[in-house]
Design a protein around this motif. Sequence first.
Motif, short mmCIF file in Angstrom:
data_model
loop_
_atom_site.label_atom_id
_atom_site.label_comp_id
_atom_site.label_asym_id
_atom_site.label_seq_id
_atom_site.Cartn_x
_atom_site.Cartn_y
_atom_site.Cartn_z
N PRO B 6 0.82 -1.22 0.00
CA PRO B 6 0.00 0.00 0.00
C PRO B 6 0.84 1.26 0.00
CG PRO B 6 -0.77 -1.53 1.67
CD PRO B 6 0.52 -2.07 1.15
N VAL B 9 1.92 1.92 -3.49
CA VAL B 9 0.79 2.42 -4.29
C VAL B 9 0.50 3.87 -3.94
CG1 VAL B 9 -1.65 2.13 -4.85
CG2 VAL B 9 -0.20 0.13 -4.54
N VAL B 10 0.53 4.18 -2.63
CA VAL B 10 0.28 5.55 -2.20
C VAL B 10 1.37 6.48 -2.74
CG1 VAL B 10 0.28 7.09 -0.18
CG2 VAL B 10 -1.08 5.00 -0.16
N LEU B 13 0.43 7.12 -6.24
CA LEU B 13 -0.73 8.02 -6.33
C LEU B 13 -0.35 9.46 -5.99
CD1 LEU B 13 -3.71 6.02 -4.80
CD2 LEU B 13 -3.37 6.70 -7.18
N MET B 236 -7.39 12.72 -4.35
CA MET B 236 -6.71 11.52 -3.84
C MET B 236 -5.19 11.62 -3.99
SD MET B 236 -8.99 9.58 -2.62
CE MET B 236 -10.75 9.33 -2.66
N ALA B 239 -3.95 13.83 -1.20
CA ALA B 239 -4.16 13.11 0.06
C ALA B 239 -3.10 12.03 0.24
CB ALA B 239 -5.56 12.50 0.11
#
Lengths: 434, 273
Positions: B6, B9-10, B13, B236, B239
């Motif tokens: 994660p 992935v973050v 992003l 997103m 964030a």
Amino acid sequence: MTMRMTRRSVLGLAGAAAAGVTVAGCGTSGPAGGGSDAIQLWVLQSDTENPVLKKRIDAFNASSSVKVKMTTYVNDPYKQKLQVAMGSPNAPDIFFNWGGGNLAQFVDAGQVQPLDSALADHPAVAKSFLPSVLAGAALGGKQYGLPMSGIQPEVLFYNKKVFAAAGAKPPTSYPELLALVDLFKRKKITPIALAGAQGWTELIYLMYFTDRIGGPEVVDALVAKKPGAWRHPAIRAAAEHCVQLVERGAFGTNYPSVSSDNQAASKLLATGKCAMHVMGSWEYQTQVSSSPKFVSGHQLGWVPFPSVPGGKGDAKNVVGVPTNYFSVVKGGKHVRQATKFLLDTLASDAYIGAMIGIGEIPPVNGIKSKLATSKAADFATFCYDLVSAAPHFQLAWDQALSPSAGAAVNTNVQKLFVKQLDPAGFVKAMDAAG
Amino acid sequence: MFALLPIVVVAYLSLTAWNGLGAPHWAGLANWRALVHDTEVPHGIRITLLLTVVSWVVQTPLALLLGVWSAGPQRHRAVLSAVFFLPLLLSLAAIALSWQALLDPNFGAPAALANALHIPSPNLIGDPHRALYVVVAVLAWQWVPFHTLIYQGAARQIPTQLYEAAALDGATRVRQFVAVTLPQLRHTVVASSVLMIVGSLTYFETILLLTGGGPGDATEVLPLHMYRTGFVGFDMGYASALALLLVVVGAGLSVLIVRASGFARMDSDREGL
């Protein structure tokens, strides 16, 4: 966050708790449209409206080969669920929305079906809705949604008993409002109840002052994201009016921690601890349920938001939630039938009559005689006349703007009301947030 | 893998512009540049650190003293301890919403008390200068029982002969506490502090429900800013950048507390045990 729909639910926090994980967790794309053979309809939970809708769905399903299936959600999780589902194979066919910036982002992503040609085939349906309300779901000259609930203008409520005891009349202009603030302060009554723990309650004042001072064009520029739109003098002037009310003691000292979720501000009005309360039309229902004697004893009064002398905006303009809308997802399996369901239902006598029956004020022409016979005839007729006569009905900014600008304005307006920002600082902060 | 994937992935992003609809668009370092100019970020870090430090200062002595006291043998202590631990059994949301109702400026307990005494009612969570300390108090009410439980367990592990020896040497109760109990609990203090500090970086539900970050942004901690950006503003990408920042700050702080803790160097009086 929308007005009435904002009442935060504890269930909504499931999403909040999982925030960190979910940021990374979503993002599939594929053909839109229901995974099953039914028309998927998504709407918010409502104990009063949903039974009306369910009845019309049953009636439609009885004669249609494709059935409509209703799924309901709580407010905050719904926004997140919809955002993730749109553009995925699990998207609904018909979805509830607030119009404005919320709908615009789906339209921009090419996920909403324009209804213009369908409406052209059914001119009676298009003509039945109030134009200022229908406009809330029109983008770039195309219609992307139809009204599915009642009009919710924001108005000034007052306690008739408190006003009578002080020998006062409800205000029609800003100077009159200021005079009333001084009068009630002398009588040791907080002049205006304000649920300032949430930004959107304070935003009502900023929106009305901006409209009264600068007219709707100022907000149009904000919505269109024109560069420098937030620097329009009307916005700064409106912020100064807000600060003037705060400094004059119009809201007392407790307002930053008064929550709208537990109807505290409504109780302050009903118990006579406050004299006035600017709120959406749903305040009437809130008072009926939380202080029934206050309403049945004809102590609850209401007037339009005061005018501002010298302002460019029409004092008949209204701010609030014109209505909520149903829109059809583009590219799904059931676009034609879903559109047919909306056209058959939303302007039908059966639906409109039932909505009036539960105390809603549908945004359709020529229902005054029906409203006059409803349970809340006085208030319903007042709202209906107010909106019918309004040259412009401004959707609340936190819905009209893009989601990120809407979130920013709610935070910054709170800072303005607790003096963490001055009017110039507010303009600067919003200018930076877009 | 479950932790790293994660984060990767973050990280990806955070280099995109994405409102949750369709595919993310590559945005390069735009979100990170925005992070540098976002005044809410230094403010959020300041509030987060202040909350962490004040919470630690309030909760640690309370939990330590309560824990050591309740580790004693008398029966009434067991009954009282059970009462102390009650907040542990309540859900976070229930605690926050109950306190919000209790602190309501017009209909809550302070207002009722002030009315009875004929003084103006205090505005506890509505004052930007006071709200953070009210949050600290509610968090302490919520979390002190948990840490008390940890200290109680650890205090019961201390051999009684150490106290007997100290008593023979004529040490007072206070002297026994400073010379025997405290050094014996040093690892517990470090463990409890790490839990407390890392916890105060992530537990934002209480703040979300109690003050919503307000008034204004007076209690807007960094995780709340991230939540709002992602799930109210639907930005997103940005964030995600905030989330990564939070990971870095959190990891850095927990390393720092273990390293810098004076307790790690404090020697045991318990030679050979």
